[in-house]
Design a protein around this motif. Structure first.
Motif, mmCIF file in Angstrom:
data_model
loop_
_atom_site.group_PDB
_atom_site.id
_atom_site.type_symbol
_atom_site.label_atom_id
_atom_site.label_comp_id
_atom_site.label_asym_id
_atom_site.label_seq_id
_atom_site.Cartn_x
_atom_site.Cartn_y
_atom_site.Cartn_z
ATOM 1 N N ARG A 1 0.832 -1.217 0.000
ATOM 2 C CA ARG A 1 0.000 0.000 0.000
ATOM 3 C C ARG A 1 0.863 1.263 0.000
ATOM 4 N NH1 ARG A 1 -5.264 -2.142 1.631
ATOM 5 N NH2 ARG A 1 -5.057 -4.188 0.683
ATOM 6 N N ILE A 2 0.344 2.313 -0.676
ATOM 7 C CA ILE A 2 1.062 3.589 -0.674
ATOM 8 C C ILE A 2 0.174 4.670 -0.055
ATOM 9 C CG2 ILE A 2 2.538 3.062 -2.655
ATOM 10 C CD1 ILE A 2 0.557 4.824 -4.329
ATOM 11 N N GLU A 3 0.755 5.848 0.111
ATOM 12 C CA GLU A 3 0.015 6.949 0.749
ATOM 13 C C GLU A 3 -1.231 7.294 -0.074
ATOM 14 O OE1 GLU A 3 0.561 11.660 1.557
ATOM 15 O OE2 GLU A 3 2.383 10.513 1.150
ATOM 16 N N LYS A 4 -2.376 7.377 0.620
ATOM 17 C CA LYS A 4 -3.655 7.632 -0.067
ATOM 18 C C LYS A 4 -3.841 9.121 -0.357
ATOM 19 C CE LYS A 4 -4.847 3.332 0.527
ATOM 20 N NZ LYS A 4 -3.499 2.842 0.760
ATOM 21 N N MET A 5 -4.657 9.379 -1.376
ATOM 22 C CA MET A 5 -4.955 10.773 -1.705
ATOM 23 C C MET A 5 -6.213 11.231 -0.950
ATOM 24 S SD MET A 5 -5.289 12.591 -5.351
ATOM 25 C CE MET A 5 -6.133 14.149 -5.522
ATOM 26 N N ILE B 1 -6.304 25.904 -10.334
ATOM 27 C CA ILE B 1 -5.747 26.174 -11.677
ATOM 28 C C ILE B 1 -6.848 26.044 -12.736
ATOM 29 C CG2 ILE B 1 -4.082 25.398 -13.432
ATOM 30 C CD1 ILE B 1 -2.304 24.403 -11.103
ATOM 31 N N VAL B 2 -7.656 24.993 -12.620
ATOM 32 C CA VAL B 2 -8.741 24.786 -13.594
ATOM 33 C C VAL B 2 -9.712 25.970 -13.542
ATOM 34 C CG1 VAL B 2 -10.707 23.325 -14.220
ATOM 35 C CG2 VAL B 2 -8.544 22.274 -13.616
ATOM 36 N N ILE C 1 -8.302 28.963 -15.280
ATOM 37 C CA ILE C 1 -8.338 28.811 -16.743
ATOM 38 C C ILE C 1 -9.758 29.039 -17.271
ATOM 39 C CG2 ILE C 1 -8.089 27.104 -18.612
ATOM 40 C CD1 ILE C 1 -5.635 26.021 -17.065
ATOM 41 N N LEU D 1 -9.251 14.432 -0.587
ATOM 42 C CA LEU D 1 -9.892 15.452 -1.438
ATOM 43 C C LEU D 1 -9.145 16.775 -1.394
ATOM 44 C CD1 LEU D 1 -13.769 15.115 -1.182
ATOM 45 C CD2 LEU D 1 -12.336 14.946 -3.222
ATOM 46 N N ASP E 1 -6.094 17.310 -1.324
ATOM 47 C CA ASP E 1 -4.903 17.311 -2.192
ATOM 48 C C ASP E 1 -5.211 17.833 -3.592
ATOM 49 O OD1 ASP E 1 -3.314 16.205 -0.187
ATOM 50 O OD2 ASP E 1 -3.896 14.173 -0.719
ATOM 51 N N ALA E 2 -6.495 17.891 -3.938
ATOM 52 C CA ALA E 2 -6.867 18.342 -5.288
ATOM 53 C C ALA E 2 -7.157 19.837 -5.340
ATOM 54 C CB ALA E 2 -8.081 17.557 -5.773
ATOM 55 N N THR F 1 -5.094 21.884 -7.935
ATOM 56 C CA THR F 1 -5.509 21.552 -9.301
ATOM 57 C C THR F 1 -6.838 22.250 -9.627
ATOM 58 O OG1 THR F 1 -4.471 19.420 -8.960
ATOM 59 C CG2 THR F 1 -5.943 19.594 -10.850
ATOM 60 N N LEU F 2 -7.739 22.196 -8.648
ATOM 61 C CA LEU F 2 -9.053 22.813 -8.829
ATOM 62 C C LEU F 2 -8.915 24.326 -9.030
ATOM 63 C CD1 LEU F 2 -11.807 21.447 -8.823
ATOM 64 C CD2 LEU F 2 -12.106 22.187 -6.463
#
Lengths: 474, 67
Positions: free
Chosen positions: B38-42, B53-54, B57, B44, B46-47, B50-51
């Motif tokens: 298992r790896i580190e989970k994402m 930047i979108v 734009i 909400l 964390d986005a 990105t949100l």
């Protein structure tokens, strides 16, 4: 087993097997660099070129940024799936498309890659025709109708031989080819900024707009949306090797959604200056004789490297999906590219190609996002991804909900826009086509999986809600 | 494993490459199911970037359309 065969077998095993903790070597910026290296290519220049032929600089920048960022934003959450389970695209999509369905998706990816290879090779062929003209070679080599196919097929044969030699030789070649395309970009930036000046570029009008400016704007937007969605089958390749899910998500968005736009914007601005969408026309026009020659040589090298990367990618993915087939058989799947190199017809129809890809990838994007996040609620049976007689067999190896959604997405797209005949409906001017097709397919998939073709594996998440689910995103 | 399991079938393959590939796969599946891969989970949150930047734009596009 020879050294080359051994390294190919290692690559096949690496692509097929789920990544372990020690395979996960990429942080956020490692992945951004790799994906930008792959993404910044002649295709971005060409999409930019088409954009710059239809709209002015300000509109071009807006359509390129929005047209790439939004589709990538809509499909990039799927990288969480690749990262969490450490699996590549064609293994992961078995849970939504079925085992056979995912193999069919591989064949679509193959057609996409063949299309991309032929564009890169034909562009390189055209660049060599211009160099041949400069060197005053005989007419056969300097005519576009004969010289470009000849050089393109010659380069295909070279790429085939390099790819056949395996990854060690390719990696050495990439060390020359990737910097070559980056140098072309750097040269274009310098010439545009210092040779032309931004004020002049922003005052230029496009060479071949539609009569209606709204039509020009929305068509330019749709071509860029096509480029954005077209990254879908390439997302799994490196996202599965990251150390955290958020790195896969952020790196995917930053590289494919934002940074590769630099190449497209450069393409658009250069097309405005030169009034031609073809990058091989730009070099002499803005660089003069010697800079133009160097530019054409670097463009050829960059396109050749892109072809080798795509050819190897396609063959390795083929071996991942069909590990029992031979390496030569896997490589031979690239041979149909030659048919597209016989004339400039396909190269000249790049805008239709990219918009058809937009429709296909938008529809698949809607399906896989809807399945992983809303139907399966991020619960995947790891064993069943690899057991081809397992839960994701659905109906004869294909998920009927995926078929239904593909049909609905197709109707949504083609009723808005016909990219082959370039005919549009009134609604297209307001909502474009790729993004509505994505939502139509996604919503249809959800309804179909829940209420029409509801399989046990689609209902299992309901039982799972009763127990804590540590692997869900919060 | 059930007799119909294709992983089991490939574990008994006569082809050395396929047998070794599926043996490795079998080990990795067990490893994952034990929670070792298992790896580190994402999350909400964390986005958010990105949100942002979108959204910026989208606003830029609207300004260009209106202007």
């Amino acid at each position: 087993m020879t050294k080359e065969q051994s390294s190919i077998s290692k690559d096949v095993a690496f692509g097929f097997l789920p990544a372990q903790k020690n395979d996960r070597v990429f942080g956020l910026w490692d992945l951004v660099l790799i994906q930008v290296g792959i993404g910044v290519s002649c295709f971005c220049l060409l999409v930019g070129g088409y954009t710059g032929m239809m709209v002015g600089a300000k509109e071009a920048i807006a359509t390129i940024l929005f047209g790439n960022a939004l589709p990538v934003f809509l499909i990039i959450p799927i990288t969480i799936y690749f990262a969490r389970y450490g699996v590549d695209t064609f293994i992961a999509f078995r849970s939504s498309l079925g085992y056979l369905g995912s193999n069919i998706f591989y064949f679509i990816f193959m057609i996409l890659t063949i299309g991309y290879m032929s564009i890169a090779l034909f562009m390189a062929g055209q660049a060599l025709v211009k160099i041949a003209s400069f060197l005053s070679l005989p007419g056969f080599f300097t005519l576009k109708a004969t010289g470009a196919p000849f050089f393109a097929i010659l380069l295909f044969a070279f790429a085939f031989l390099v790819t056949f030699k395996g990854p060690m030789f390719i990696r050495k070649f990439n060390m020359i080819g990737v910097p070559a395309i980056l140098l072309v970009m750097l040269g274009l930036i310098s010439i545009l900024l210092f040779g032309q000046g931004l004020d002049k570029i922003f005052s230029l009008t496009p060479a071949e707009p539609y009569e209606d400016t709204t039509r020009s704007f929305i068509t330019a937007l749709e071509i860029n949306i096509g480029l954005g969605f077209s990254w879908l089958p390439y997302l799994g390749q490196y996202s599965r090797l990251v150390k955290s899910e958020k790195s896969a998500f952020k790196a995917g968005f930053l590289s494919y959604g934002i940074l590769v736009n630099i190449a497209a914007i450069l393409g658009a601005l250069t097309a405005l200056v030169v009034a031609s969408l073809d990058p091989t026309d730009w070099m002499f026009a803005i660089g003069g004789t010697w800079v133009g020659l160097i530019g054409l040589f670097l463009l050829t090298l960059g396109n050749l490297t892109a072809t080798i990367f795509l050819m190897y990618s396609q063959a390795i993915s083929f071996k991942t999906v069909f590990p029992k087939k031979s390496w030569l058989f896997a490589l031979a799947t690239a041979i149909p590219t030659v048919f597209l190199l016989l004339s400039s017809v396909f190269y000249d129809a790049f805008n239709s190609f990219i918009t058809v890809i937009s429709y296909i990838m938008a529809v698949f994007g809607g399906i896989v996002i809807s399945d992983f996040f809303f139907v399966k609620k991020q619960r995947i049976s790891f064993q069943d991804l690899y057991d081809t007689k397992g839960s994701y067999y659905y109906w004869r190896g294909i998920n009927p909900s995926a078929i239904t959604s593909f049909i609905v997405g197709t109707i949504a797209y083609w009723s808005l826009y016909n990219p082959i005949l370039d005919k549009v409906s009134g609604m297209f001017l307001y909502i474009s086509a790729g993004i509505p097709a994505y939502f139509a397919a996604g919503i249809c998939y959800y309804i179909s999986s829940k209420y029409v073709f509801s399989f046990k594996v689609d209902r299992e998440e309901q039982r799972a809600i009763a127990v804590p689910v540590e692997e869900k995103i919060l | 494993m059930t007799p119909k399991n294709s992983i089991q079938e490939n574990l008994n393959s006569k082809d050395d490459f396929i047998r070794s590939l599926y043996t490795d796969l079998h080990g990795r599946i067990q490893d994952f199911e034990r929670g070792n891969a298992r790896i580190e989970k994402m999350k909400l949150g964390d986005a958010k970037g990105t949100l942002f930047i979108v959204s910026a734009i989208v606003v830029y596009l609207l300004i260009v359309i209106v202007g």
